[in-house]
Design a protein around this motif. Structure first.
Motif, PDB file in Angstrom:
ATOM      1  N   ALA A 123      -3.086   1.289  -4.627  1.00  0.00           N
ATOM      2  CA  ALA A 123      -4.333   1.436  -3.871  1.00  0.00           C
ATOM      3  C   ALA A 123      -5.520   1.729  -4.791  1.00  0.00           C
ATOM      4  N   ASP A 124      -5.311   1.667  -6.087  1.00  0.00           N
ATOM      5  CA  ASP A 124      -6.398   1.919  -7.030  1.00  0.00           C
ATOM      6  C   ASP A 124      -6.315   0.916  -8.175  1.00  0.00           C
ATOM      7  N   GLU A 125      -7.405   0.761  -8.897  1.00  0.00           N
ATOM      8  CA  GLU A 125      -7.462  -0.235  -9.968  1.00  0.00           C
ATOM      9  C   GLU A 125      -6.497   0.047 -11.112  1.00  0.00           C
ATOM     10  N   GLN A 126      -6.217   1.299 -11.371  1.00  0.00           N
ATOM     11  CA  GLN A 126      -5.308   1.653 -12.458  1.00  0.00           C
ATOM     12  C   GLN A 126      -3.838   1.571 -12.048  1.00  0.00           C
ATOM     13  N   LYS A 127      -3.601   1.274 -10.781  1.00  0.00           N
ATOM     14  CA  LYS A 127      -2.247   1.170 -10.218  1.00  0.00           C
ATOM     15  C   LYS A 127      -1.469   2.484 -10.350  1.00  0.00           C
ATOM     16  N   LYS A 128      -2.191   3.598 -10.246  1.00  0.00           N
ATOM     17  CA  LYS A 128      -1.539   4.905 -10.338  1.00  0.00           C
ATOM     18  C   LYS A 128      -1.226   5.480  -8.969  1.00  0.00           C
ATOM     19  N   ILE A 129      -2.028   5.155  -7.961  1.00  0.00           N
ATOM     20  CA  ILE A 129      -1.767   5.602  -6.596  1.00  0.00           C
ATOM     21  C   ILE A 129      -0.907   4.527  -5.944  1.00  0.00           C
ATOM     22  N   ARG A 130       0.352   4.847  -5.732  1.00  0.00           N
ATOM     23  CA  ARG A 130       1.318   3.855  -5.260  1.00  0.00           C
ATOM     24  C   ARG A 130       1.993   4.314  -3.977  1.00  0.00           C
ATOM     25  N   ALA A 131       2.364   3.327  -3.181  1.00  0.00           N
ATOM     26  CA  ALA A 131       3.067   3.608  -1.938  1.00  0.00           C
ATOM     27  C   ALA A 131       4.058   2.476  -1.669  1.00  0.00           C
ATOM     28  N   ALA A 132       5.035   2.765  -0.845  1.00  0.00           N
ATOM     29  CA  ALA A 132       6.017   1.753  -0.433  1.00  0.00           C
ATOM     30  C   ALA A 132       6.575   2.158   0.927  1.00  0.00           C
ATOM     31  N   CYS A 133       7.209   1.233   1.580  1.00  0.00           N
ATOM     32  CA  CYS A 133       7.874   1.515   2.853  1.00  0.00           C
ATOM     33  C   CYS A 133       8.789   2.719   2.685  1.00  0.00           C
ATOM     34  N   THR A 134       8.841   3.544   3.703  1.00  0.00           N
ATOM     35  CA  THR A 134       9.666   4.758   3.633  1.00  0.00           C
ATOM     36  C   THR A 134      11.164   4.467   3.527  1.00  0.00           C
ATOM     37  N   LEU A 135      11.565   3.234   3.824  1.00  0.00           N
ATOM     38  CA  LEU A 135      12.977   2.863   3.704  1.00  0.00           C
ATOM     39  C   LEU A 135      13.318   2.326   2.318  1.00  0.00           C
ATOM     40  N   ASN A 136      12.293   2.009   1.536  1.00  0.00           N
ATOM     41  CA  ASN A 136      12.497   1.414   0.213  1.00  0.00           C
ATOM     42  C   ASN A 136      12.236   2.420  -0.898  1.00  0.00           C
ATOM     43  N   ILE A 153      13.910   4.797  -2.154  1.00  0.00           N
ATOM     44  CA  ILE A 153      14.245   6.181  -1.813  1.00  0.00           C
ATOM     45  C   ILE A 153      14.739   6.901  -3.070  1.00  0.00           C
ATOM     46  N   GLY A 154      14.117   8.041  -3.342  1.00  0.00           N
ATOM     47  CA  GLY A 154      14.493   8.852  -4.495  1.00  0.00           C
ATOM     48  C   GLY A 154      13.995   8.325  -5.823  1.00  0.00           C
ATOM     49  N   LYS A 155      13.248   7.252  -5.804  1.00  0.00           N
ATOM     50  CA  LYS A 155      12.742   6.663  -7.047  1.00  0.00           C
ATOM     51  C   LYS A 155      11.298   7.103  -7.259  1.00  0.00           C
ATOM     52  N   ASP A 156      10.980   7.471  -8.483  1.00  0.00           N
ATOM     53  CA  ASP A 156       9.607   7.821  -8.831  1.00  0.00           C
ATOM     54  C   ASP A 156       8.829   6.517  -8.987  1.00  0.00           C
ATOM     55  N   LEU A 157       7.953   6.226  -8.030  1.00  0.00           N
ATOM     56  CA  LEU A 157       7.200   4.960  -8.061  1.00  0.00           C
ATOM     57  C   LEU A 157       6.327   4.850  -9.306  1.00  0.00           C
ATOM     58  N   GLY A 158       5.973   5.973  -9.883  1.00  0.00           N
ATOM     59  CA  GLY A 158       5.159   5.978 -11.105  1.00  0.00           C
ATOM     60  C   GLY A 158       5.872   5.417 -12.308  1.00  0.00           C
ATOM     61  N   THR A 159       7.198   5.314 -12.251  1.00  0.00           N
ATOM     62  CA  THR A 159       7.967   4.786 -13.383  1.00  0.00           C
ATOM     63  C   THR A 159       8.126   3.268 -13.335  1.00  0.00           C
ATOM     64  N   VAL A 160       7.739   2.659 -12.227  1.00  0.00           N
ATOM     65  CA  VAL A 160       7.864   1.202 -12.087  1.00  0.00           C
ATOM     66  C   VAL A 160       6.743   0.543 -12.891  1.00  0.00           C
ATOM     67  N   PRO A 161       7.082  -0.445 -13.737  1.00  0.00           N
ATOM     68  CA  PRO A 161       6.042  -1.112 -14.530  1.00  0.00           C
ATOM     69  C   PRO A 161       4.918  -1.674 -13.651  1.00  0.00           C
ATOM     70  N   SER A 162       3.683  -1.571 -14.117  1.00  0.00           N
ATOM     71  CA  SER A 162       2.530  -1.963 -13.302  1.00  0.00           C
ATOM     72  C   SER A 162       2.556  -3.425 -12.878  1.00  0.00           C
ATOM     73  N   GLN A 163       3.170  -4.311 -13.672  1.00  0.00           N
ATOM     74  CA  GLN A 163       3.250  -5.724 -13.276  1.00  0.00           C
ATOM     75  C   GLN A 163       4.193  -5.939 -12.105  1.00  0.00           C
ATOM     76  N   GLN A 164       4.957  -4.906 -11.729  1.00  0.00           N
ATOM     77  CA  GLN A 164       5.843  -4.975 -10.571  1.00  0.00           C
ATOM     78  C   GLN A 164       5.245  -4.245  -9.369  1.00  0.00           C
ATOM     79  N   VAL A 165       3.969  -3.911  -9.478  1.00  0.00           N
ATOM     80  CA  VAL A 165       3.256  -3.223  -8.406  1.00  0.00           C
ATOM     81  C   VAL A 165       2.227  -4.174  -7.838  1.00  0.00           C
ATOM     82  N   PHE A 166       2.251  -4.344  -6.535  1.00  0.00           N
ATOM     83  CA  PHE A 166       1.334  -5.259  -5.851  1.00  0.00           C
ATOM     84  C   PHE A 166      -0.074  -4.676  -5.847  1.00  0.00           C
ATOM     85  N   ASP A 167      -1.018  -5.432  -6.373  1.00  0.00           N
ATOM     86  CA  ASP A 167      -2.408  -4.973  -6.443  1.00  0.00           C
ATOM     87  C   ASP A 167      -3.123  -5.355  -5.146  1.00  0.00           C
TER      88      ASP A 167
END
Length: 179
Positions: free
Chosen positions: A109-122, A124-138
């Motif tokens: 939700a931000d240009e730096q791809k630091k504020i991240r969200a995902a479906c509550t079912l997906n 689970i228990g994973k730190d979204l901040g550790t996912v590489p930015s190219q795998q985050v939908f802008d």
């Protein structure tokens, strides 16, 4: 090709990009993504842009009555559910809006791809901040492109003043029932 056809073509390319990104992320994160036919936890959309309303209405006219015929009311679905759900499945899946094509992925939700969200079912228990930015939908870039296409669509239709207007999906559903 007319200007309107070009705008629609570019919108469909944007949809295809979103679809391909989702498929790629589903392969990479197969263990973390639980998206499946019949799950409608993310299906809460109530309105779309003028361009998306035009595309949805146009496509609804082309499909059989059985695919888009009886759209339940929100009371039948439960509060906040999309009116395009039918038997817990999207009745307009093939031509669903852009936002619906991104559900399930990690979304920034931000240009730096630091504020991240995902479906509550997906994820689970994973730190979204550790996912590489190219795998985050802008979502900002996609939304910007969609809004530019929407403004171009409204200008082309002679309704530039409506470029910020949202069309309720329930109005599109009613239109199909009365058509």
């Amino acid at each position: 090709m007319t200007m309107l056809e070009q705008i629609i073509e570019n919108y469909k390319k944007l949809c295809a990009y979103c679809d391909s990104f989702f498929v790629a992320m589903e392969k990479i994160h197969a263990q973390d993504m639980k998206c499946a036919k019949g799950c409608s936890i993310c299906c809460e959309l109530t309105s779309v842009s003028m361009l998306e309303a035009y595309v949805i209405a146009d496509e609804m006219e082309k499909v059989s009555e059985k695919q888009c015929d009886t759209v339940p009311t929100n009371r039948q679905l439960g509060y906040g559910k999309c009116v395009m759900l039918k038997n817990n499945e999207c009745s307009i899946y093939r031509f669903r809006p852009i936002i619906c094509r991104t559900h399930g992925c990690i979304i920034a939700a931000d240009e730096q791809k630091k504020i991240r969200a995902a479906c509550t079912l997906n994820f689970i228990g994973k730190d979204l901040g550790t996912v590489p930015s190219q795998q985050v939908f802008d979502s900002n870039k996609i939304t910007d492109n969609l809004m530019r296409l929407n403004v171009a669509f409204c200008i082309e239709q002679g309704t530039k003043e409506f470029s910020a207007k949202r069309i309720l999906l329930k109005d599109l559903a009613r239109r199909k029932k009365t058509a």
